[in-house]
Design a protein around this motif. Structure first.
Motif, PDB file in Angstrom:
ATOM      1  N   TRP C 353       0.842  -1.213   0.000  1.00 21.19           N
ATOM      2  CA  TRP C 353       0.000   0.000   0.000  1.00 21.19           C
ATOM      3  C   TRP C 353       0.872   1.258   0.000  1.00 21.19           C
ATOM      4  O   TRP C 353       0.512   2.282  -0.581  1.00 21.19           O
ATOM      5  N   SER C 354       2.035   1.170   0.645  1.00 22.54           N
ATOM      6  CA  SER C 354       2.953   2.314   0.634  1.00 22.54           C
ATOM      7  C   SER C 354       3.418   2.637  -0.787  1.00 22.54           C
ATOM      8  O   SER C 354       3.605   3.803  -1.134  1.00 22.54           O
ATOM      9  N   ILE C 355       3.608   1.603  -1.596  1.00 31.98           N
ATOM     10  CA  ILE C 355       3.987   1.839  -3.002  1.00 31.98           C
ATOM     11  C   ILE C 355       2.888   2.644  -3.688  1.00 31.98           C
ATOM     12  O   ILE C 355       3.142   3.664  -4.320  1.00 31.98           O
ATOM     13  N   PHE C 356       1.661   2.185  -3.545  1.00 29.91           N
ATOM     14  CA  PHE C 356       0.572   2.832  -4.282  1.00 29.91           C
ATOM     15  C   PHE C 356       0.261   4.219  -3.734  1.00 29.91           C
ATOM     16  O   PHE C 356      -0.121   5.104  -4.482  1.00 29.91           O
ATOM     17  N   TYR C 357       0.431   4.392  -2.429  1.00 35.06           N
ATOM     18  CA  TYR C 357       0.193   5.729  -1.872  1.00 35.06           C
ATOM     19  C   TYR C 357       1.166   6.718  -2.489  1.00 35.06           C
ATOM     20  O   TYR C 357       0.780   7.811  -2.895  1.00 35.06           O
ATOM     21  N   GLN C 358       2.427   6.353  -2.608  1.00 30.98           N
ATOM     22  CA  GLN C 358       3.403   7.328  -3.121  1.00 30.98           C
ATOM     23  C   GLN C 358       3.389   7.451  -4.639  1.00 30.98           C
ATOM     24  O   GLN C 358       3.898   8.427  -5.170  1.00 30.98           O
ATOM     25  N   TYR C 359       2.816   6.482  -5.316  1.00 30.24           N
ATOM     26  CA  TYR C 359       2.677   6.590  -6.778  1.00 30.24           C
ATOM     27  C   TYR C 359       1.215   6.739  -7.197  1.00 30.24           C
ATOM     28  O   TYR C 359       0.833   6.335  -8.300  1.00 30.24           O
ATOM     29  N   THR C 360       0.388   7.321  -6.348  1.00 26.27           N
ATOM     30  CA  THR C 360      -1.044   7.469  -6.629  1.00 26.27           C
ATOM     31  C   THR C 360      -1.306   8.267  -7.898  1.00 26.27           C
ATOM     32  O   THR C 360      -2.300   8.056  -8.584  1.00 26.27           O
TER      33      THR C 360
END
Lengths: 120, 89, 523
Positions: C353-360
């Motif tokens: 989820w941290s990946i997707f939060y920072q690449y939203t």
């Protein structure tokens, strides 16, 4: 056997050879203990870009968002290039420093361990 | 000893099937989740056509289990009169 | 007695038979009649030319007739049950549509799980269809061929029903409009896409082990069951219906996968090490794809049914443990690197989820930070380390949002050459260190997120040097241009609509309007 294929002499096309990057090499940079940046950052860079320029012009645009960035004592920072200890020459270009296509640069900044020591 | 398992819809059609399994496999344990029931049992589960027919009050072919089945774990053995799941340990 | 027999292309013949036509033929007999004696030895072409893909993998088959499908499903029964399943599903979809079921879900955020599903999974159902069609064509045995044909049809049905079901949401929510194009182009969708591309370019035996066994039997429960039960828990009756409708086919697929692997193993002892490597490979490949599912379960479902950890315990540790106990008599062991998922279980979904939060900004679905209550749930599910390592991260990002500097990572991430996920996974024994693995092959350096992915590459480097890595493709200029806007256009992501946070999105506006409407009716 490098592949199981119907054709006995099957050879794959290398999709990421250096000649496909318009004169650049791909370089990955990882700041240890700072997982706010989920992965190593990938950049296509000219091989003659100076290491100093990477440090002072490129990385701050990204890592500068982290409160630890301003606190780094660069004299203490430890570097690894492709898993080997490494001392960069800031004046010299990336290639002259031994940084190749798809090299990984990792740096550790002693004393800095991310948000509340969480390595974020 | 390992559990075999069968997961069925939690709906009207599967209700008689579930009741038959529970009766015929007294060691089984049923877990109810939203929309489904997962039945675990040590080593084997057997579903008898007759037992299901007794529950639902009509004739039932073992094949009809496909309409209620969500998942299973174990080796399957199916015939006209029963449906079994087992491990070969 | 005399009996009429109908032969296709020939006509009706009459002959004496001893068969008692009054008595129903037993299930076993019907299956035997369906699957035996249909094939013939070819005469004007050698068998090797008719079935060209069956030999090169090194699998030795002594007697094809040893294969039996324990479900013994005949074609007439297959069509009858599938038709019944379709009738039930489409009745639910009609009612969902007539009753505006989309307004009854727990929260507008929920729809983002469907976006990930439609863009990531549904096109792979279609690929699974192609893969089983290939297996059916290439395997010289009628029983296995019929089972593969049924599965090929099932997979096509799954793709279609998923598209139809989620199409209901496309009328009201963003991010669902170009799923096919996105699947082929968007960076994180290359993860499931490359998984199936890898499988369908393998030979028929590897495909059976990869999809039929490793994916269907060992892992698919983790994809469908908790996720669909989660859909039921979040008021999405349409999705839970297609999910369980599809899953009822999976039970048959799992059984086919298990029977096929037992058949291969029983045929020749030389097959054992080949199959073991495929199990190792496809277990790891599948597990990495399931990272996206872990994230859906722990972060994206507004009401959570169970944690990723619970699901892993139930569906891998319990069910998988018994399964491998069963296969031990063939000399098959638990997959290599099976200890790693257990070590990653407390952090997998958070790292994802941290990946997707920072690449939203580059994603076709919305993201958000977990609320305090959600963080408490994560901490209760994953223990004190979660609070120590990850709560500070989310609180810091929340503070950045409050100060008007929502955190975006504007550099592109390094990707794993095999699973193609950003290299965000940490060392199995140290959750604070990103794991790096690499290999030099023919003078070129390749990077991996794990020993599992490196092991796969090292076995078949000529296959994986061809990986279409989205980040490198952008650098090479093959994705519409160098700017984010150009790449998003090329992906088919509508800027400011499909991407970015849920807060402030058109989806959120729609959802709030519905809530307000409900409020007015109630008030």
């Amino acid at each position: 056997m490098p592949v199981k294929a119907i054709a006995p002499d099957y050879v794959g096309e290398v999709k990421d050879s250096v000649d496909r990057f318009h004169g650049n090499i791909v370089v990955y940079v990882n700041w240890v203990d700072h997982l706010m940046f989920c992965s190593a950052l990938a950049f296509p860079l000219p091989p003659d870009m100076s290491f100093g320029s990477l440090l002072s012009d490129l990385l701050p645009q990204y890592y500068g968002l982290h409160p630890d960035w301003a606190r780094i004592d660069w004299a203490q920072a430890r570097w690894e290039l492709d898993r080997q200890p490494f001392t960069p020459d800031l004046e010299k270009g990336l290639a002259a420093n031994g940084v190749g296509h798809k090299s990984v640069l990792r740096f550790t900044t002693p004393g800095l361990t991310g948000i509340d020591g969480s390595c974020t | 000893m390992s559990n075999v398992s069968i997961t069925l819809h939690n709906n009207d059609e599967a209700r008689g099937l579930i009741a038959a399994i529970q009766k015929d496999n007294p060691n089984s344990v049923s877990h109810v989740y939203p929309g489904m029931v997962k039945i675990d049992c040590p080593d084997r589960i057997v579903i008898f056509r007759e037992s299901v027919e007794l529950e639902i009050g009509r004739s039932w072919t073992v094949n009809e289990i496909h309409l209620s089945l969500i998942s299973l774990a174990g080796n399957v053995d199916e015939d006209d009169d029963y449906f079994a799941i087992h491990w070969n340990h | 007695m005399r009996m009429m027999i109908i032969l296709p292309f020939i006509g009706i013949i009459e002959r004496e038979t001893t068969m008692n036509v009054q008595k129903k033929i037993s299930l076993k007999d019907r299956y035997r009649i369906l699957t035996r004696g249909l094939d013939w030895e070819t005469s004007y072409q050698p068998m090797g030319k008719v079935f060209p893909d069956v030999g090169f993998e090194g699998i030795k088959i002594r007697n094809w007739d040893d294969f039996n499908d324990p479900f013994r499903l005949t074609m007439d029964a297959y069509w009858r049950f599938q038709a019944e399943k379709e009738r039930k599903l489409y009745a639910v979809l009609d009612s969902f549509s007539q009753n505006n079921g989309q307004t009854a879900i727990t929260d507008g955020r929920y729809v983002n799980t469907l976006k990930l599903f439609l863009t990531g999974i549904s096109p792979d159902e279609y690929m699974a269809h192609r893969g089983f069609a290939h297996v059916g064509r290439q395997i010289p045995n009628a029983g296995l061929r019929i089972s593969a044909q049924m599965q090929a049809l099932d997979e096509l049905r799954h793709a279609q029903t998923q598209i139809h079901t989620i199409g209901q949401y496309n009328k009201h929510f963003s991010g669902l409009h170009s799923f096919r194009r996105m699947h082929d182009r968007v960076w994180y969708l290359s993860v499931p896409k490359s998984f199936f591309d890898d499988a369908v370019t393998a030979g028929p035996f590897e495909y059976m082990v990869a999809i039929g066994f490793s994916f269907e039997y060992v892992l698919t429960n983790l994809l469908f069951v908790p996720f669909m039960s989660g859909a039921a828990y979040n008021g999405d009756m349409a999705t839970v219906t297609f999910g369980f409708s599809a899953q009822s086919d999976e039970a048959r697929h799992m059984t086919l996968g298990l029977e096929a692997i037992k058949f291969i193993l029983e045929q020749h002892e030389d097959n054992v090490p080949i199959v073991q490597h495929w199990i190792d490979k496809w277990f790891w490949r599948g597990y990495r794809v399931l990272t996206l599912v872990a994230m859906m379960m722990d972060f994206m479902l507004p009401r959570r049914i169970m944690s990723w950890k619970d699901a892993w315990d139930i569906y891998f540790n319990d069910a998988g443990g018994a399964l491998f106990g069963d296969l031990a008599r063939y000399g098959i062991t638990l997959p290599k690197y099976v200890d790693v998922p257990a070590k990653e279980v407390n952090r997998l979904s958070t790292e994802a989820w941290s990946i997707f939060y920072q690449y939203t900004h580059a994603a076709a679905f919305h993201t958000w930070l977990p609320t305090d209550q959600e963080m408490d749930w994560l901490s209760a599910s994953y223990g004190p380390d979660w609070d120590r390592l990850y709560r500070p991260r989310f609180l810091h990002w929340r503070q950045m949002e409050k100060e008007g500097h929502r955190y975006y990572n504007n550099a592109l991430p390094q990707l794993c050459q095999v699973c193609q996920i950003p290299m965000a996974f940490t060392e199995p024994d140290d959750p604070t260190r990103v794991a790096f693995r690499d290999t030099v092959y023919r003078g070129e350096r390749y990077h991996f997120c794990s020993d599992g992915c490196k092991n796969i590459f090292d076995h078949e480097p000529e296959k994986y040097v061809q990986a279409w890595l989205p980040v490198h493709q952008i650098f090479q200029g093959n994705c519409g241009g160098a700017s984010l806007d150009q790449v998003l256009d090329w992906y088919g992501i509508e800027k400011g609509v499909d991407n970015m946070d849920y807060a402030g999105s058109p989806d959120e506006r729609t959802w709030k309007e519905w809530e307000a409407m409900r409020g007015r009716v109630a008030g």
